[in-house]
Scaffold this active site. Sequence first.
Site, mmCIF file in Angstrom:
data_model
loop_
_atom_site.group_PDB
_atom_site.id
_atom_site.type_symbol
_atom_site.label_atom_id
_atom_site.label_comp_id
_atom_site.label_asym_id
_atom_site.label_seq_id
_atom_site.Cartn_x
_atom_site.Cartn_y
_atom_site.Cartn_z
ATOM 1 C CE1 TYR A 137 -5.253 1.891 10.451
ATOM 2 C CE2 TYR A 137 -4.089 1.697 8.417
ATOM 3 C CZ TYR A 137 -5.204 1.922 9.119
ATOM 4 O OH TYR A 137 -6.552 1.880 8.537
ATOM 5 C CG HIS A 150 -1.648 -1.438 15.331
ATOM 6 N ND1 HIS A 150 -3.101 -1.499 15.530
ATOM 7 C CD2 HIS A 150 -1.805 -1.461 14.036
ATOM 8 C CE1 HIS A 150 -3.925 -1.384 14.374
ATOM 9 N NE2 HIS A 150 -3.123 -1.408 13.431
ATOM 10 C CE LYS A 162 0.769 -2.548 9.641
ATOM 11 N NZ LYS A 162 -0.022 -2.873 10.331
ATOM 12 N NE ARG A 179 -2.011 -1.821 3.696
ATOM 13 C CZ ARG A 179 -2.449 -1.979 4.857
ATOM 14 N NH1 ARG A 179 -3.579 -1.660 5.136
ATOM 15 N NH2 ARG A 179 -1.376 -2.627 5.561
ATOM 16 C CG ASP A 238 -3.232 -5.105 13.478
ATOM 17 O OD1 ASP A 238 -4.057 -5.572 14.349
ATOM 18 O OD2 ASP A 238 -3.471 -4.583 12.376
ATOM 19 C CD GLU A 291 -3.229 2.466 16.043
ATOM 20 O OE1 GLU A 291 -2.233 2.522 16.439
ATOM 21 O OE2 GLU A 291 -3.080 2.958 14.674
#
Length: 376
Positions: free
Chosen positions: A94, A96, A75, A15, A269, A118
């Site tokens: 993101y 996490h 990511k 992506r 994740d 997130e």
Amino acid sequence: MIIGVPKEIKNNENRVALTPAGVNEMKKHGHQVYVQSTAGEGSGFSDEAFAEAGANILATIEEVYGIAEMIIKVKEPIEFEYDLIREDQLLFTYFHFASYEPLTKAMIESKSVCLAYETVERGRGLPLLVPMSEVAGRMSIQEGAKYLEKPMQGRGILLGGVPGVKPAKVLVLGGGIVGYQSAKMAAGLGADVTIMDISLDRLRYLDDVMAANVTTMMSSEYNIRQEIKEADLVIGAVLIPGAKAPHLVTRDMLKDMKPGAVLVDVAVDQGGCIETCKPTTHADPIFIIDDVVHYCVANMPGAVPYTSTLALTNATLPYALELANKGWKKACQESSELKTGLNVVKGDVVYKAVAEAFDLPYVPVEEYLQDEEMAV
């Protein structure tokens, strides 16, 4: 603002965080955009397309991090990127954090500003998690059906069965976006589906909208232990925003499962809701414990990057524009949605669930959002 879009370097992550259309919008608002060469290739966007939209193409990731005031990614940064991140640099991606302490500590040490997709909240929803949850939920059934095949070391059962042969039993743990999409896809393929949640109101809603081959059930350890014995495919779809997922399927439950059954942990994740799961990659997606196939890819949507990139950037671009137009502090002062996205700011953890996950000091985010004259 100077915006940088590096190429994703996590295993099989195809992506990209900004499309040429997004670059065009940024340019219309007077911002400069620097995109690393080939960053969009995996999603079907060429350097030429980015350049035509107004982006400056840079050859290396070091150049992108070196020039940008705001980094937009998909990511979380991996170890190679840690030393590239500068003090006061804004990272919008993101993260996490609660599932990986080394990343959390690295971002604290960098003294950067980390705003996590997130944990951006709108009402009780998570608008930047929804599109990828939709993709991952649908993919969980696609991948689960594949790994139930005998050549993939599964039970050798067709998800929807055929006339005269019963369909597979699918157990979905969690009735949120991922669980809803998983159950919808499994039901569409003809499986016998059970979806569990701890909210009776959510179960009532699911019971109203789901197909006749979907059964709703209150989630409890007892019920999970009973249902897992008959399940051919189990989908872990539990989310606690910003926090580590609870283990709903424990190690000792595997002995009661059918040989060749498949576990797909979409929550991996965030630490995973299946105790035996550990993050895997698209290059090496499964492992087997007690004859049960575990699929625990931490970036499932990366396998369908064209769909995922468009779905993600449709959601993130308005927020990215707001951050670029106003700067992170003013944008977060004026937007409660963006404010909840702040996780680590200039060396301090400002999101309580992340601090609690690793027993780190917690600083209320409001301390960073006060006007300077008010703080005196």
